[in-house]
Design a protein around this motif. Structure first.
Motif, PDB file in Angstrom:
ATOM      1  N   VAL A   9       0.988  -1.283  -0.101  1.00 52.50           N
ATOM      2  CA  VAL A   9      -0.342   0.187   0.222  1.00 52.50           C
ATOM      3  C   VAL A   9       0.701   1.225  -0.398  1.00 52.50           C
ATOM      4  CG1 VAL A   9      -1.235   1.526   0.973  1.00 52.50           C
ATOM      5  CG2 VAL A   9      -2.074  -0.523   0.719  1.00 52.50           C
ATOM      6  N   SER A  10       2.358   0.986   0.884  1.00 51.06           N
ATOM      7  CA  SER A  10       2.412   2.498   1.433  1.00 51.06           C
ATOM      8  C   SER A  10       3.310   2.647  -0.224  1.00 51.06           C
ATOM      9  CB  SER A  10       3.878   2.186   1.769  1.00 51.06           C
ATOM     10  OG  SER A  10       4.515   2.915   1.811  1.00 51.06           O
ATOM     11  N   ALA A  11       3.745   1.767  -1.214  1.00 56.70           N
ATOM     12  CA  ALA A  11       4.545   1.782  -2.770  1.00 56.70           C
ATOM     13  C   ALA A  11       3.536   2.332  -3.908  1.00 56.70           C
ATOM     14  CB  ALA A  11       4.980   0.465  -3.100  1.00 56.70           C
ATOM     15  N   TYR A  12       2.169   1.652  -3.293  1.00 58.79           N
ATOM     16  CA  TYR A  12       1.028   2.524  -4.356  1.00 58.79           C
ATOM     17  C   TYR A  12       0.877   3.839  -3.810  1.00 58.79           C
ATOM     18  CZ  TYR A  12      -0.057  -1.828  -6.372  1.00 58.79           C
ATOM     19  OH  TYR A  12      -0.040  -3.630  -6.884  1.00 58.79           O
ATOM     20  N   VAL A  13       1.079   4.435  -2.992  1.00 55.93           N
ATOM     21  CA  VAL A  13       0.838   5.827  -2.493  1.00 55.93           C
ATOM     22  C   VAL A  13       1.653   6.587  -2.919  1.00 55.93           C
ATOM     23  CG1 VAL A  13       0.506   7.492  -0.325  1.00 55.93           C
ATOM     24  CG2 VAL A  13      -1.183   5.105  -0.186  1.00 55.93           C
ATOM     25  N   ARG A  14       3.000   6.051  -3.166  1.00 60.51           N
ATOM     26  CA  ARG A  14       4.016   7.021  -3.556  1.00 60.51           C
ATOM     27  C   ARG A  14       4.252   7.272  -5.063  1.00 60.51           C
ATOM     28  NH1 ARG A  14       6.693   3.198  -0.037  1.00 60.51           N
ATOM     29  NH2 ARG A  14       7.635   2.120  -1.552  1.00 60.51           N
ATOM     30  N   LYS A  16       1.949   7.416  -5.976  1.00 59.82           N
ATOM     31  CA  LYS A  16       0.192   7.381  -6.467  1.00 59.82           C
ATOM     32  C   LYS A  16      -1.676   6.563  -7.181  1.00 59.82           C
ATOM     33  CE  LYS A  16       1.837  12.059  -5.764  1.00 59.82           C
ATOM     34  NZ  LYS A  16       2.353  12.159  -4.826  1.00 59.82           N
ATOM     35  N   ASN A  17      -0.717   5.679  -7.367  1.00 58.39           N
ATOM     36  CA  ASN A  17      -1.793   4.664  -7.311  1.00 58.39           C
ATOM     37  C   ASN A  17      -2.934   4.351  -6.999  1.00 58.39           C
ATOM     38  OD1 ASN A  17      -2.621   2.385  -9.341  1.00 58.39           O
ATOM     39  ND2 ASN A  17      -0.511   1.542 -10.110  1.00 58.39           N
ATOM     40  N   ARG A  18      -3.997   5.215  -7.028  1.00 64.00           N
ATOM     41  CA  ARG A  18      -5.081   4.871  -6.924  1.00 64.00           C
ATOM     42  C   ARG A  18      -5.851   3.699  -7.467  1.00 64.00           C
ATOM     43  NH1 ARG A  18      -8.962   7.744  -3.804  1.00 64.00           N
ATOM     44  NH2 ARG A  18      -7.066   9.634  -3.597  1.00 64.00           N
ATOM     45  N   GLN A  19      -5.772   3.305  -8.573  1.00 60.49           N
ATOM     46  CA  GLN A  19      -6.686   2.437  -9.329  1.00 60.49           C
ATOM     47  C   GLN A  19      -5.797   0.717  -8.499  1.00 60.49           C
ATOM     48  OE1 GLN A  19      -9.233   2.691 -11.513  1.00 60.49           O
ATOM     49  NE2 GLN A  19      -9.424   0.639 -10.589  1.00 60.49           N
ATOM     50  N   ALA A  20      -4.654   0.821  -8.509  1.00 65.11           N
ATOM     51  CA  ALA A  20      -4.617  -0.249  -7.467  1.00 65.11           C
ATOM     52  C   ALA A  20      -5.312  -0.506  -6.661  1.00 65.11           C
ATOM     53  CB  ALA A  20      -2.970  -0.332  -8.429  1.00 65.11           C
ATOM     54  N   LEU A  21      -5.139   0.394  -5.231  1.00 67.03           N
ATOM     55  CA  LEU A  21      -4.846   0.586  -4.029  1.00 67.03           C
ATOM     56  C   LEU A  21      -6.895   0.490  -4.385  1.00 67.03           C
ATOM     57  CD1 LEU A  21      -4.013   3.468  -1.638  1.00 67.03           C
ATOM     58  CD2 LEU A  21      -3.252   1.118  -2.164  1.00 67.03           C
ATOM     59  N   GLU A  22      -7.608   0.853  -5.141  1.00 68.21           N
ATOM     60  CA  GLU A  22      -9.109   0.874  -5.409  1.00 68.21           C
ATOM     61  C   GLU A  22      -9.442  -0.902  -5.906  1.00 68.21           C
ATOM     62  OE1 GLU A  22     -10.481   3.795  -8.389  1.00 68.21           O
ATOM     63  OE2 GLU A  22     -10.574   4.851  -6.268  1.00 68.21           O
ATOM     64  N   ASN A  23      -8.416  -1.598  -6.829  1.00 68.11           N
ATOM     65  CA  ASN A  23      -9.055  -2.973  -7.076  1.00 68.11           C
ATOM     66  C   ASN A  23      -8.474  -3.702  -5.244  1.00 68.11           C
ATOM     67  OD1 ASN A  23      -9.616  -1.708  -9.288  1.00 68.11           O
ATOM     68  ND2 ASN A  23      -7.223  -2.629 -10.357  1.00 68.11           N
ATOM     69  N   MET A  24      -7.235  -3.671  -5.109  1.00 66.58           N
ATOM     70  CA  MET A  24      -6.729  -4.444  -4.288  1.00 66.58           C
ATOM     71  C   MET A  24      -8.319  -4.086  -3.252  1.00 66.58           C
ATOM     72  SD  MET A  24      -3.427  -3.722  -3.269  1.00 66.58           S
ATOM     73  CE  MET A  24      -3.060  -4.006  -1.342  1.00 66.58           C
ATOM     74  N   GLU A  58      -7.280   1.642   3.079  1.00 64.18           N
ATOM     75  CA  GLU A  58      -8.293   2.727   3.316  1.00 64.18           C
ATOM     76  C   GLU A  58      -7.907   4.204   3.739  1.00 64.18           C
ATOM     77  OE1 GLU A  58     -11.516   4.289   2.526  1.00 64.18           O
ATOM     78  OE2 GLU A  58     -12.335   1.161   1.451  1.00 64.18           O
ATOM     79  N   GLU A  59      -6.472   3.446   4.432  1.00 65.74           N
ATOM     80  CA  GLU A  59      -4.807   4.605   5.131  1.00 65.74           C
ATOM     81  C   GLU A  59      -4.932   5.334   3.879  1.00 65.74           C
ATOM     82  OE1 GLU A  59      -3.247   3.296   8.337  1.00 65.74           O
ATOM     83  OE2 GLU A  59      -4.606   3.163   9.686  1.00 65.74           O
ATOM     84  N   GLY A  60      -4.449   3.865   3.311  1.00 64.10           N
ATOM     85  CA  GLY A  60      -2.873   4.701   1.480  1.00 64.10           C
ATOM     86  C   GLY A  60      -4.112   5.355   1.102  1.00 64.10           C
ATOM     87  N   LEU A  61      -5.549   5.025   0.589  1.00 60.09           N
ATOM     88  CA  LEU A  61      -6.294   6.152  -0.220  1.00 60.09           C
ATOM     89  C   LEU A  61      -7.007   7.483   0.243  1.00 60.09           C
ATOM     90  CD1 LEU A  61      -9.123   3.259  -1.690  1.00 60.09           C
ATOM     91  CD2 LEU A  61      -7.492   4.270  -2.832  1.00 60.09           C
ATOM     92  N   GLU A  62      -6.977   7.314   1.650  1.00 58.70           N
ATOM     93  CA  GLU A  62      -6.637   8.690   2.907  1.00 58.70           C
ATOM     94  C   GLU A  62      -5.787   9.497   2.464  1.00 58.70           C
ATOM     95  OE1 GLU A  62      -8.115   8.253   5.929  1.00 58.70           O
ATOM     96  OE2 GLU A  62      -9.985   6.838   5.987  1.00 58.70           O
ATOM     97  N   GLN A  63      -4.549   9.062   2.005  1.00 57.02           N
ATOM     98  CA  GLN A  63      -3.479  10.021   2.355  1.00 57.02           C
ATOM     99  C   GLN A  63      -3.369  10.260   1.291  1.00 57.02           C
ATOM    100  OE1 GLN A  63       0.126   7.877   2.983  1.00 57.02           O
ATOM    101  NE2 GLN A  63      -0.799   6.239   4.607  1.00 57.02           N
ATOM    102  N   LEU A  64      -4.306   9.473  -0.371  1.00 58.20           N
ATOM    103  CA  LEU A  64      -4.018  10.082  -1.272  1.00 58.20           C
ATOM    104  C   LEU A  64      -5.021  10.805  -1.897  1.00 58.20           C
ATOM    105  CD1 LEU A  64      -3.202   7.347  -3.810  1.00 58.20           C
ATOM    106  CD2 LEU A  64      -1.973   9.001  -3.375  1.00 58.20           C
ATOM    107  N   GLN A  65      -6.266  11.098  -0.563  1.00 56.61           N
ATOM    108  CA  GLN A  65      -7.014  13.142  -1.167  1.00 56.61           C
ATOM    109  C   GLN A  65      -6.357  14.394  -1.162  1.00 56.61           C
ATOM    110  OE1 GLN A  65     -10.090  11.756  -0.915  1.00 56.61           O
ATOM    111  NE2 GLN A  65     -10.016  10.220  -1.959  1.00 56.61           N
ATOM    112  N   PRO A  66      -6.727  14.687  -2.002  1.00 59.20           N
ATOM    113  CA  PRO A  66      -6.317  15.980  -2.329  1.00 59.20           C
ATOM    114  C   PRO A  66      -6.517  16.911  -0.696  1.00 59.20           C
ATOM    115  CG  PRO A  66      -7.632  16.014  -4.169  1.00 59.20           C
ATOM    116  CD  PRO A  66      -8.200  14.670  -3.204  1.00 59.20           C
ATOM    117  N   ARG A  67      -5.543  17.350   0.008  1.00 60.06           N
ATOM    118  CA  ARG A  67      -5.673  18.374   0.895  1.00 60.06           C
ATOM    119  C   ARG A  67      -6.218  19.453   0.622  1.00 60.06           C
ATOM    120  NH1 ARG A  67      -4.543  14.312   2.734  1.00 60.06           N
ATOM    121  NH2 ARG A  67      -2.314  13.405   4.303  1.00 60.06           N
TER     122      ARG A  67
END
Length: 70
Positions: A9-14, A16-24, A58-67
């Motif tokens: 998840v950390s790698a996908y966040v770095r 910025k691969n939101r689609q991979a996280l959503e698929n997981m 979900e924590e990873g996806l939250e990190q990708l939310q625009p601030r």
């Protein structure tokens, strides 16, 4: 597995691969739904593990939310 999942998840966040996280997340939701509808086995430990995976994703996806600016 949680440490491995957190690393992934950390790698996908770095990346910025939101689609991979959503698929997981979707895959784990489907697995959880199937386990919850199964009465022939006691799947409590599997359900708990999947719910923990979902929490990490979900924590990873939250990190990708625009601030917001403020």
């Amino acid at each position: 597995m949680p440490a491995s999942l957190k690393t992934l998840v950390s790698a996908y966040v770095r990346a910025k691969n939101r689609q991979a996280l959503e698929n997981m997340r979707e895959l784990r939701r489907q697995l959880l739904e199937r386990l919850q509808s199964t009465s022939s086995i006691n799947a409590a430990q599997s359900r708990a593990s999947i719910q923990e995976d979902l929490r990490v994703i979900e924590e990873g996806l939250e990190q990708l939310q625009p601030r917001g600016r403020g």
